[in-house]
Design a protein around this motif. Structure first.
Motif, PDB file in Angstrom:
ATOM      1  N   ASP A 195       6.047  -4.701 -19.616  1.00  0.00           N
ATOM      2  CA  ASP A 195       6.989  -4.949 -18.526  1.00  0.00           C
ATOM      3  C   ASP A 195       6.348  -4.878 -17.147  1.00  0.00           C
ATOM      4  O   ASP A 195       6.893  -5.397 -16.182  1.00  0.00           O
ATOM      5  CB  ASP A 195       8.156  -3.966 -18.587  1.00  0.00           C
ATOM      6  CG  ASP A 195       9.030  -4.190 -19.810  1.00  0.00           C
ATOM      7  OD1 ASP A 195       9.100  -5.342 -20.282  1.00  0.00           O
ATOM      8  OD2 ASP A 195       9.626  -3.219 -20.293  1.00  0.00           O
ATOM      9  N   VAL A 196       5.204  -4.214 -17.026  1.00  0.00           N
ATOM     10  CA  VAL A 196       4.597  -4.050 -15.709  1.00  0.00           C
ATOM     11  C   VAL A 196       3.677  -5.233 -15.411  1.00  0.00           C
ATOM     12  O   VAL A 196       2.765  -5.541 -16.156  1.00  0.00           O
ATOM     13  CB  VAL A 196       3.859  -2.697 -15.559  1.00  0.00           C
ATOM     14  CG1 VAL A 196       2.682  -2.604 -16.488  1.00  0.00           C
ATOM     15  CG2 VAL A 196       3.427  -2.460 -14.128  1.00  0.00           C
ATOM     16  N   THR A 197       3.982  -5.926 -14.326  1.00  0.00           N
ATOM     17  CA  THR A 197       3.201  -7.081 -13.875  1.00  0.00           C
ATOM     18  C   THR A 197       3.114  -7.020 -12.360  1.00  0.00           C
ATOM     19  O   THR A 197       3.858  -6.275 -11.708  1.00  0.00           O
ATOM     20  CB  THR A 197       3.877  -8.403 -14.268  1.00  0.00           C
ATOM     21  OG1 THR A 197       5.153  -8.476 -13.623  1.00  0.00           O
ATOM     22  CG2 THR A 197       4.044  -8.532 -15.781  1.00  0.00           C
ATOM     23  N   TRP A 198       2.205  -7.815 -11.798  1.00  0.00           N
ATOM     24  CA  TRP A 198       2.148  -7.884 -10.337  1.00  0.00           C
ATOM     25  C   TRP A 198       3.451  -8.457  -9.797  1.00  0.00           C
ATOM     26  O   TRP A 198       3.908  -8.081  -8.702  1.00  0.00           O
ATOM     27  CB  TRP A 198       0.959  -8.722  -9.870  1.00  0.00           C
ATOM     28  CG  TRP A 198      -0.345  -8.071 -10.214  1.00  0.00           C
ATOM     29  CD1 TRP A 198      -1.311  -8.568 -11.037  1.00  0.00           C
ATOM     30  CD2 TRP A 198      -0.821  -6.786  -9.762  1.00  0.00           C
ATOM     31  NE1 TRP A 198      -2.347  -7.676 -11.123  1.00  0.00           N
ATOM     32  CE2 TRP A 198      -2.083  -6.573 -10.355  1.00  0.00           C
ATOM     33  CE3 TRP A 198      -0.308  -5.797  -8.930  1.00  0.00           C
ATOM     34  CZ2 TRP A 198      -2.833  -5.421 -10.134  1.00  0.00           C
ATOM     35  CZ3 TRP A 198      -1.055  -4.649  -8.711  1.00  0.00           C
ATOM     36  CH2 TRP A 198      -2.293  -4.471  -9.301  1.00  0.00           C
ATOM     37  N   PRO A 213      -3.983   0.766  -4.631  1.00  0.00           N
ATOM     38  CA  PRO A 213      -4.515  -0.598  -4.758  1.00  0.00           C
ATOM     39  C   PRO A 213      -5.033  -0.878  -6.169  1.00  0.00           C
ATOM     40  O   PRO A 213      -5.705  -0.049  -6.770  1.00  0.00           O
ATOM     41  CB  PRO A 213      -5.671  -0.632  -3.762  1.00  0.00           C
ATOM     42  CG  PRO A 213      -5.447   0.520  -2.838  1.00  0.00           C
ATOM     43  CD  PRO A 213      -4.651   1.539  -3.595  1.00  0.00           C
ATOM     44  N   MET A 214      -4.679  -2.028  -6.694  1.00  0.00           N
ATOM     45  CA  MET A 214      -5.164  -2.518  -7.986  1.00  0.00           C
ATOM     46  C   MET A 214      -4.762  -1.648  -9.174  1.00  0.00           C
ATOM     47  O   MET A 214      -5.357  -1.752 -10.243  1.00  0.00           O
ATOM     48  CB  MET A 214      -6.690  -2.693  -7.966  1.00  0.00           C
ATOM     49  CG  MET A 214      -7.183  -3.634  -6.885  1.00  0.00           C
ATOM     50  SD  MET A 214      -6.365  -5.245  -6.850  1.00  0.00           S
ATOM     51  CE  MET A 214      -6.904  -5.926  -8.408  1.00  0.00           C
ATOM     52  N   ASP A 215      -3.797  -0.783  -9.023  1.00  0.00           N
ATOM     53  CA  ASP A 215      -3.341   0.030 -10.155  1.00  0.00           C
ATOM     54  C   ASP A 215      -1.866  -0.219 -10.386  1.00  0.00           C
ATOM     55  O   ASP A 215      -1.017   0.475  -9.836  1.00  0.00           O
ATOM     56  CB  ASP A 215      -3.610   1.513  -9.904  1.00  0.00           C
ATOM     57  CG  ASP A 215      -3.246   2.373 -11.112  1.00  0.00           C
ATOM     58  OD1 ASP A 215      -2.809   1.810 -12.143  1.00  0.00           O
ATOM     59  OD2 ASP A 215      -3.392   3.595 -11.021  1.00  0.00           O
ATOM     60  N   ASP A 248       0.812  -1.216   0.000  1.00  0.00           N
ATOM     61  CA  ASP A 248       0.000   0.000   0.000  1.00  0.00           C
ATOM     62  C   ASP A 248       0.846   1.266   0.000  1.00  0.00           C
ATOM     63  O   ASP A 248       0.382   2.318  -0.427  1.00  0.00           O
ATOM     64  CB  ASP A 248      -0.948   0.026   1.200  1.00  0.00           C
ATOM     65  CG  ASP A 248      -2.042  -1.030   1.095  1.00  0.00           C
ATOM     66  OD1 ASP A 248      -2.353  -1.455  -0.040  1.00  0.00           O
ATOM     67  OD2 ASP A 248      -2.578  -1.426   2.142  1.00  0.00           O
ATOM     68  N   ASP A 249       2.086   1.159   0.485  1.00  0.00           N
ATOM     69  CA  ASP A 249       2.976   2.323   0.518  1.00  0.00           C
ATOM     70  C   ASP A 249       3.570   2.645  -0.848  1.00  0.00           C
ATOM     71  O   ASP A 249       3.974   3.777  -1.091  1.00  0.00           O
ATOM     72  CB  ASP A 249       4.131   2.101   1.508  1.00  0.00           C
ATOM     73  CG  ASP A 249       3.665   2.016   2.938  1.00  0.00           C
ATOM     74  OD1 ASP A 249       2.711   2.734   3.306  1.00  0.00           O
ATOM     75  OD2 ASP A 249       4.258   1.225   3.697  1.00  0.00           O
ATOM     76  N   ILE A 250       3.653   1.652  -1.727  1.00  0.00           N
ATOM     77  CA  ILE A 250       4.343   1.901  -2.994  1.00  0.00           C
ATOM     78  C   ILE A 250       3.425   2.144  -4.174  1.00  0.00           C
ATOM     79  O   ILE A 250       3.839   2.716  -5.169  1.00  0.00           O
ATOM     80  CB  ILE A 250       5.360   0.789  -3.344  1.00  0.00           C
ATOM     81  CG1 ILE A 250       4.677  -0.538  -3.664  1.00  0.00           C
ATOM     82  CG2 ILE A 250       6.386   0.633  -2.243  1.00  0.00           C
ATOM     83  CD1 ILE A 250       5.632  -1.575  -4.264  1.00  0.00           C
TER      84      ILE A 250
END
Length: 56
Positions: free
Chosen positions: A32-35, A14-16, A9-11
């Motif tokens: 390149d962006v993944t969970w 949520p869900m984005d 939650d600090d970085i």
């Protein structure tokens, strides 16, 4: 900066997963962006925290 060890939650919001990191501003776009990338990025911030704030 932070008084406690960073959490997901600090970085990022949520869900984005396309938002920039709220700590360092790092932004990854496209395929390149993944969970998993976010998990690794959080682990890096936690490693930095643990290095700067050793336990014991």
């Amino acid at each position: 900066m932070f008084d406690t060890r960073p959490t997901a939650d600090d970085i990022r919001p949520p869900m984005d997963m396309t938002a920039p990191c709220k700590i360092c501003g790092c932004l990854v776009q496209g395929m390149d962006v993944t969970w998993e990338w976010w998990d690794q990025h959080l682990a890096w911030h936690q490693w930095v925290w643990d290095t700067v704030h050793p336990q014991g």
